[in-house]
Motif scaffolding. Structure first.
Motif, mmCIF file in Angstrom:
data_model
loop_
_atom_site.group_PDB
_atom_site.id
_atom_site.type_symbol
_atom_site.label_atom_id
_atom_site.label_comp_id
_atom_site.label_asym_id
_atom_site.label_seq_id
_atom_site.Cartn_x
_atom_site.Cartn_y
_atom_site.Cartn_z
ATOM 1 N N GLU A 190 12.417 55.194 10.366
ATOM 2 C CA GLU A 190 12.569 53.742 10.278
ATOM 3 C C GLU A 190 13.215 53.178 11.545
ATOM 4 N N MET A 191 14.245 53.857 12.028
ATOM 5 C CA MET A 191 14.924 53.428 13.249
ATOM 6 C C MET A 191 13.960 53.434 14.432
ATOM 7 N N LEU A 192 13.180 54.491 14.541
ATOM 8 C CA LEU A 192 12.236 54.604 15.653
ATOM 9 C C LEU A 192 11.119 53.589 15.536
ATOM 10 N N ALA A 193 10.682 53.339 14.303
ATOM 11 C CA ALA A 193 9.622 52.338 14.103
ATOM 12 C C ALA A 193 10.105 50.955 14.516
ATOM 13 N N THR A 194 11.364 50.635 14.181
ATOM 14 C CA THR A 194 11.934 49.341 14.569
ATOM 15 C C THR A 194 11.980 49.209 16.090
ATOM 16 N N PHE A 195 12.386 50.278 16.752
ATOM 17 C CA PHE A 195 12.450 50.272 18.213
ATOM 18 C C PHE A 195 11.059 50.081 18.811
ATOM 19 N N GLN A 196 10.070 50.779 18.254
ATOM 20 C CA GLN A 196 8.707 50.665 18.777
ATOM 21 C C GLN A 196 8.153 49.262 18.576
ATOM 22 N N GLU A 197 8.461 48.648 17.427
ATOM 23 C CA GLU A 197 7.992 47.285 17.167
ATOM 24 C C GLU A 197 8.611 46.299 18.150
ATOM 25 N N ALA A 198 9.913 46.511 18.427
ATOM 26 C CA ALA A 198 10.582 45.622 19.397
ATOM 27 C C ALA A 198 9.975 45.803 20.779
ATOM 28 N N GLY A 199 9.661 47.024 21.151
ATOM 29 C CA GLY A 199 9.046 47.275 22.446
ATOM 30 C C GLY A 199 7.659 46.676 22.542
ATOM 31 N N SER A 200 6.910 46.737 21.453
ATOM 32 C CA SER A 200 5.555 46.158 21.447
ATOM 33 C C SER A 200 5.603 44.663 21.601
ATOM 34 N N GLY A 201 6.623 44.055 20.989
ATOM 35 C CA GLY A 201 6.770 42.612 21.119
ATOM 36 C C GLY A 201 7.085 42.196 22.532
ATOM 37 N N ASP A 202 7.935 42.951 23.226
ATOM 38 C CA ASP A 202 8.263 42.640 24.614
ATOM 39 C C ASP A 202 7.039 42.804 25.496
ATOM 40 N N ALA A 203 6.240 43.829 25.236
ATOM 41 C CA ALA A 203 5.053 44.066 26.077
ATOM 42 C C ALA A 203 4.030 42.951 25.894
ATOM 43 N N SER A 204 3.921 42.410 24.672
ATOM 44 C CA SER A 204 2.924 41.378 24.413
ATOM 45 C C SER A 204 3.257 40.072 25.111
#
Length: 206
Positions: A190-204
């Motif tokens: 869950e922690m890693l998924a949250t981090f990945q989602e935040a990173g995807s948002g920054d990239a978009s």
């Protein structure tokens, strides 16, 4: 011609041994073990040594001095270093001493993918590594305890370096294991998924 020969730890060590005297492959392998060079070069398989000798000969760095024939042993080819080989030995040695090279050892690669396991699984695995490092330390320290009195420091300088590196890894490893055990270092899907989602948002937004 030597430009076609790629430098390697084993190649450098073979050339260095042949500076002392001509040797056949079995003699080279025996000296590698007697001098403790298996700590720093891969001499586990004789086939690797023969391939290295073939490359050095093809590159003109060593040449056949003679062929020994003895009823007790198979025919043995004795090699000696050439003048070009002496020059290349110095060139390789200076390069390896002066220029850090990007290497890709197994442990950092495994650490970078450690998140595939959970913290409770990782701690005992790293404790196994710590135990093996302790055994490795004993092997590295043995030459110092068994060395004759007055042996020049330079003869064991590679063991000294390996012990210093091992010391640093042991200290770091014990710290990581402690952090895993007390929860200071932890992760979850869950922690890693949250981090990945935040990173995807920054990239978009780029």
């Amino acid at each position: 011609m030597s430009a076609s020969v790629k430098s390697s730890p084993l190649g450098l060590t073979v050339l260095t041994l042949l500076h002392h005297r001509p040797l056949h492959p079995y003699g080279i392998q025996r000296l590698l073990k007697q001098w403790g060079k298996e700590q720093v070069v891969n001499v586990g398989q004789r086939a690797g040594l023969y391939r290295t000798i073939e490359r050095l000969q093809a590159g003109g760095l060593i040449t056949v001095r003679q062929t020994e024939r003895d009823q007790q042993y198979p025919e043995r080819t004795v090699y000696e270093v050439t003048d070009e080989g002496r020059a290349v030995t110095r060139e390789w040695l200076e390069q390896m001493l002066s220029a850090p090279k990007a290497e890709f050892p197994l442990f950092p690669a495994a650490l970078s993918n450690m998140l595939m396991l959970n913290p409770d699984e990782v701690a005992p695995i790293l404790e196994q590594r710590a135990a093996r490092l302790a055994a490795q330390r004993a092997d590295l320290e043995r030459p110092f305890t068994e060395a004759p009195t007055g042996l020049p420091r330079i003869t064991l300088i590679e063991n000294e370096y390996l012990l210093a590196v091992l010391d640093a890894e042991q200290r770091w490893l014990h710290g990581v294991i402690s952090d895993l055990r007390d929860g200071t270092l932890t992760w979850s899907p869950e922690m890693l998924a949250t981090f990945q989602e935040a990173g995807s948002g920054d990239a978009s937004r780029d």
